[in-house]
Motif scaffolding. Structure first.
Motif, PDB file in Angstrom:
ATOM      1  N   ARG A 225       0.821  -1.218   0.000  1.00 40.12           N
ATOM      2  CA  ARG A 225       0.000   0.000   0.000  1.00 40.12           C
ATOM      3  C   ARG A 225       0.853   1.264   0.000  1.00 40.12           C
TER       4      ARG A 225
ATOM      5  N   THR B 248       2.267   2.780   2.350  1.00 38.97           N
ATOM      6  CA  THR B 248       1.578   3.605   3.353  1.00 38.97           C
ATOM      7  C   THR B 248       2.348   4.872   3.727  1.00 38.97           C
TER       8      THR B 248
ATOM      9  N   GLU C  98      -6.947   7.076   0.363  1.00 43.52           N
ATOM     10  CA  GLU C  98      -7.440   5.913  -0.393  1.00 43.52           C
ATOM     11  C   GLU C  98      -7.675   6.235  -1.860  1.00 43.52           C
TER      12      GLU C  98
ATOM     13  N   ASP D  88      -6.454  -0.735  -8.525  1.00 41.96           N
ATOM     14  CA  ASP D  88      -5.808  -1.549  -7.492  1.00 41.96           C
ATOM     15  C   ASP D  88      -5.996  -3.052  -7.719  1.00 41.96           C
TER      16      ASP D  88
END
Ligand SMILES: *Cc1c(COP(=O)(O)O)cnc(C)c1O
Length: 377
Positions: free
Chosen positions: A76, A78, A93, A256
């Motif tokens: 991800r 992050t 997101e 994704d």
């Protein structure tokens, strides 16, 4: 074999595996030259890289990843997701990360294009857009760019029911020209809602005009706008291959599903966080542009050459005469013989132009001196 053969052949009857129709028509991406005969360390002004290198903080972050070579990166991404979300005030997101923004373009193409669909771009549009669309067996439509500038009405003329994507690099590469946000908004207003408008901001930080905008605010409230940015140019992290897109949530979630899970490395994620934070380095890069882009424009123009623009990117596009001995190809070879690497743009349909990245002071001076000798021969 030619692709005509491939498209008419029944591939199941072939005596060997054949690529799907269209693949063999694609010209692979041509990178900027990196070597010059006789020069161990030529001056590379051919790939729009950052002449200042990259932030010392990014270097340190990169080195910290050395102890993690055996570990898969966070799929991800992050740390960089949160850093970008914070800096630009975006919903985390809705961010898409890629192996360079190139991969974000490829993912968008793969997500939206099926055979028979089309993608629209300017006639001198960045090569990576079209390669990815052709790979999906889609048609690429090129809108005229009068005076080397994107023309919204020409783009709109190309759009029809089968258009799925419209790519617009603003400022553009290889032209360096840009269109004001009022025009981007006019384009968006006129586009059917089924078309994704991709605003490629690879060079957006280099445009300081008040009429310019990278489109993030438009993207915030739209269902069909994706804005992309890269760490390759302003931040000087081209080697690490990391870029991002800000998309409507539905698009980010669709992308994704097909994204390779580990598409940005630990080193890239860490270095990008550090680079994003290093505003001094970013300012130094922008200051360099503010000084040397106008200087190059004026000096090269003073040699009687046609500098397209004004450029709002970290390079200038220069037109040469067709006179034998004075052509763009001759200039390219002459500059290489001086250890100066620039970019021929014949593959963009611009055989009479070369693209020159703004470099450090000594590089820019050497470039102008060499061009002056070239013109005076
Ligand atoms: C350099 C460039 C990019 C950035 O590509 P990365 O894959 O992020 O290195 C994107 N668009 C254009 C038009 C460019 O010239």
């Amino acid at each position: 074999m030619s692709s005509d053969d491939a498209s008419t052949l029944d591939r199941s009857k072939a005596d060997r595996p054949l690529p799907k129709p269209g693949i063999l028509d694609i010209h692979a991406y041509v990178p900027g030259k990196a070597t010059a005969k006789g020069f161990a360390e030529p001056v590379k002004l051919s790939a729009n890289e950052n002449p200042l290198g990259s932030s010392a903080k990014a270097h340190a972050a990169y080195e910290s990843a050395e102890r993690s070579l055996h570990v898969y990166p966070d799929p991800r991404a992050t740390i960089i997701r949160e850093a970008i979300a914070r800096k630009y005030r975006l919903e985390p997101e809705r961010l898409i990360f890629g192996c360079g923004s190139d991969e974000v373009f490829a993912l968008l193409n793969q997500t939206f294009l099926e055979p028979g669909d089309n993608m629209v771009q300017g006639e001198y549009g960045f090569a990576a857009f079209a390669i990815g669309a052709w790979a999906c067996q889609a048609e690429v439509r090129r809108a005229k760019e009068p005076n080397f500038r994107i023309d919204v009405d020409e783009l709109l003329k190309c759009v029809d029911d089968r258009t799925r994507l419209l790519f617009l690099a603003n400022p553009g590469n290889p032209t360096g020209t840009w269109i004001p946000f009022s025009e981007v908004r006019r384009l968006h207003d006129a586009l059917p809602p089924h078309v994704v408008l991709v605003l490629d901001g690879a060079y957006s930080e280099f445009c300081d005009d008040a009429g310019f905008d990278d489109g993030l605010d438009l993207a915030r409230t739209s269902t069909n706008v994706v804005v992309t940015h890269t760490f390759s140019k302003l931040h000087g992290l081209a080697a690490l291959r990391i870029g991002w897109g800000y998309a409507p949530l539905e698009i980010a979630q669709a992308v994704d599903r097909i994204r390779l899970p580990f598409n940005t490395s630990i080193a890239a994620q860490r270095a990008a966080v550090a680079a994003l934070d290093d505003e001094d380095f970013q300012k130094a890069t922008l200051d360099l542009m503010a000084t040397w882009r106008p200087w190059l424009t004026q000096q090269i123009g003073g040699l009687g050459l046609d500098v397209i623009g004004p450029s709002a990117a970290n390079f200038v596009l220069v037109g040469f005469p067709k006179t034998p001995g004075k052509t763009a190809a001759d200039a390219d070879a002459f500059l290489a013989s001086r250890g100066l690497l620039v970019r021929g743009v014949g593959n963009y349909g611009l055989p009479d132009h070369i693209r020159i990245t703004v470099g450090l002071e000594p590089h820019n001076r050497a470039l102008v001196e060499a061009l002056s000798d070239f013109m005076g021969r």
